[in-house]
Motif scaffolding. Structure first.
Motif, PDB file in Angstrom:
ATOM      1  N   VAL A  76      37.697  35.980  30.480  1.00 28.18           N
ATOM      2  CA  VAL A  76      37.373  37.302  31.009  1.00 28.18           C
ATOM      3  C   VAL A  76      36.526  37.123  32.264  1.00 28.18           C
ATOM      4  O   VAL A  76      35.819  36.124  32.415  1.00 28.18           O
ATOM      5  CB  VAL A  76      36.606  38.169  29.972  1.00 28.18           C
ATOM      6  CG1 VAL A  76      37.466  38.484  28.768  1.00 28.18           C
ATOM      7  CG2 VAL A  76      35.310  37.517  29.555  1.00 28.18           C
ATOM      8  N   PRO A  77      36.599  38.066  33.199  1.00 28.57           N
ATOM      9  CA  PRO A  77      35.781  37.954  34.406  1.00 28.57           C
ATOM     10  C   PRO A  77      34.295  38.099  34.072  1.00 28.57           C
ATOM     11  O   PRO A  77      33.906  38.965  33.283  1.00 28.57           O
ATOM     12  CB  PRO A  77      36.249  39.103  35.295  1.00 28.57           C
ATOM     13  CG  PRO A  77      37.189  39.911  34.501  1.00 28.57           C
ATOM     14  CD  PRO A  77      37.483  39.217  33.230  1.00 28.57           C
ATOM     15  N   CYS A  78      33.482  37.239  34.654  1.00 24.81           N
ATOM     16  CA  CYS A  78      32.045  37.268  34.438  1.00 24.81           C
ATOM     17  C   CYS A  78      31.362  36.583  35.610  1.00 24.81           C
ATOM     18  O   CYS A  78      32.024  36.041  36.493  1.00 24.81           O
ATOM     19  CB  CYS A  78      31.668  36.593  33.127  1.00 24.81           C
ATOM     20  SG  CYS A  78      32.098  34.850  33.073  1.00 24.81           S
ATOM     21  N   ALA A  90      32.547  46.093  37.736  1.00 24.77           N
ATOM     22  CA  ALA A  90      33.947  45.762  38.027  1.00 24.77           C
ATOM     23  C   ALA A  90      34.502  44.785  36.993  1.00 24.77           C
ATOM     24  O   ALA A  90      35.678  44.858  36.625  1.00 24.77           O
ATOM     25  CB  ALA A  90      34.069  45.182  39.426  1.00 24.77           C
ATOM     26  N   ASP A  91      33.662  43.851  36.511  1.00 26.77           N
ATOM     27  CA  ASP A  91      34.099  42.909  35.471  1.00 26.77           C
ATOM     28  C   ASP A  91      34.447  43.662  34.192  1.00 26.77           C
ATOM     29  O   ASP A  91      35.462  43.378  33.542  1.00 26.77           O
ATOM     30  CB  ASP A  91      33.006  41.877  35.173  1.00 26.77           C
ATOM     31  CG  ASP A  91      32.687  40.991  36.360  1.00 26.77           C
ATOM     32  OD1 ASP A  91      33.546  40.842  37.247  1.00 26.77           O
ATOM     33  OD2 ASP A  91      31.565  40.445  36.394  1.00 26.77           O
ATOM     34  N   GLU A  93      35.354  46.795  33.893  1.00 26.68           N
ATOM     35  CA  GLU A  93      36.582  47.561  34.108  1.00 26.68           C
ATOM     36  C   GLU A  93      37.808  46.658  34.050  1.00 26.68           C
ATOM     37  O   GLU A  93      38.842  47.029  33.481  1.00 26.68           O
ATOM     38  CB  GLU A  93      36.513  48.296  35.442  1.00 26.68           C
ATOM     39  CG  GLU A  93      35.485  49.416  35.445  1.00 26.68           C
ATOM     40  CD  GLU A  93      35.249  50.021  36.810  1.00 26.68           C
ATOM     41  OE1 GLU A  93      35.888  49.589  37.798  1.00 26.68           O
ATOM     42  OE2 GLU A  93      34.414  50.932  36.898  1.00 26.68           O
ATOM     43  N   ALA A  94      37.695  45.437  34.597  1.00 26.07           N
ATOM     44  CA  ALA A  94      38.810  44.489  34.560  1.00 26.07           C
ATOM     45  C   ALA A  94      39.100  44.036  33.130  1.00 26.07           C
ATOM     46  O   ALA A  94      40.265  43.903  32.738  1.00 26.07           O
ATOM     47  CB  ALA A  94      38.505  43.287  35.447  1.00 26.07           C
ATOM     48  N   ILE A  95      38.057  43.815  32.337  1.00 23.34           N
ATOM     49  CA  ILE A  95      38.244  43.422  30.935  1.00 23.34           C
ATOM     50  C   ILE A  95      38.961  44.535  30.182  1.00 23.34           C
ATOM     51  O   ILE A  95      39.882  44.284  29.392  1.00 23.34           O
ATOM     52  CB  ILE A  95      36.895  43.081  30.278  1.00 23.34           C
ATOM     53  CG1 ILE A  95      36.308  41.812  30.898  1.00 23.34           C
ATOM     54  CG2 ILE A  95      37.042  42.914  28.773  1.00 23.34           C
ATOM     55  CD1 ILE A  95      34.864  41.544  30.516  1.00 23.34           C
ATOM     56  N   GLU A  97      40.968  46.806  31.448  1.00 22.98           N
ATOM     57  CA  GLU A  97      42.355  46.872  31.929  1.00 22.98           C
ATOM     58  C   GLU A  97      43.194  45.721  31.370  1.00 22.98           C
ATOM     59  O   GLU A  97      44.368  45.906  31.074  1.00 22.98           O
ATOM     60  CB  GLU A  97      42.396  46.854  33.456  1.00 22.98           C
ATOM     61  CG  GLU A  97      41.969  48.160  34.086  1.00 22.98           C
ATOM     62  CD  GLU A  97      42.849  49.329  33.666  1.00 22.98           C
ATOM     63  OE1 GLU A  97      44.090  49.179  33.645  1.00 22.98           O
ATOM     64  OE2 GLU A  97      42.296  50.390  33.351  1.00 22.98           O
ATOM     65  N   MET A  98      42.597  44.539  31.245  1.00 30.07           N
ATOM     66  CA  MET A  98      43.334  43.376  30.713  1.00 30.07           C
ATOM     67  C   MET A  98      43.778  43.620  29.276  1.00 30.07           C
ATOM     68  O   MET A  98      44.812  43.120  28.850  1.00 30.07           O
ATOM     69  CB  MET A  98      42.441  42.118  30.740  1.00 30.07           C
ATOM     70  CG  MET A  98      42.183  41.580  32.120  1.00 30.07           C
ATOM     71  SD  MET A  98      40.912  40.282  32.168  1.00 30.07           S
ATOM     72  CE  MET A  98      41.328  39.251  30.796  1.00 30.07           C
TER      73      MET A  98
END
Length: 107
Positions: A76-78, A90-91, A93-95, A97-98
């Motif tokens: 996951v983005p971090c 933003a991380d 929100e990306a998690i 969406e993933m």
């Protein structure tokens, strides 16, 4: 005779409490006084820029241990600030969406 025992002496024990460091005692002069509504204040300034794993887990409604494990595996983005794990908005929100799944096609 010590300075604490003299009549009329001002010791640290008798001084009024002061505001903690970083707290502005004087009212702001920017046109917004204490009567300003909370809606007039920008919400960006009150929201944290980065979240801890515990804070991010509450927002995402997952366990902090799951989030830390996924971040350690780079799944996951971090972000790492020094050695500290943090998540930006933003991380998160990306998690979210993933993890979204497409609806099944009905036959």
């Amino acid at each position: 005779m010590s300075s604490f025992s003299r009549a009329g002496s001002h010791s640290r024990l008798t001084r009024p409490p002061t505001a903690p460091r970083g707290v502005d005692r004087a009212p702001s002069r920017g046109g917004q006084g204490s009567n300003a509504s909370p809606a007039a204040q920008p919400s960006e300034s009150t929201a944290p820029m980065l979240f801890t794993a515990e804070q991010a887990a509450v927002i995402l409604q997952v366990r902090p241990s799951w989030l830390r494990r996924k971040a350690a595996a780079r799944a996951v983005p971090c972000r790492f600030v020094g050695k500290h794990l943090r998540f930006a908005r933003a991380d998160l929100e990306a998690i979210a969406e993933m993890s979204a799944r497409k609806p099944r096609k009905s036959s």
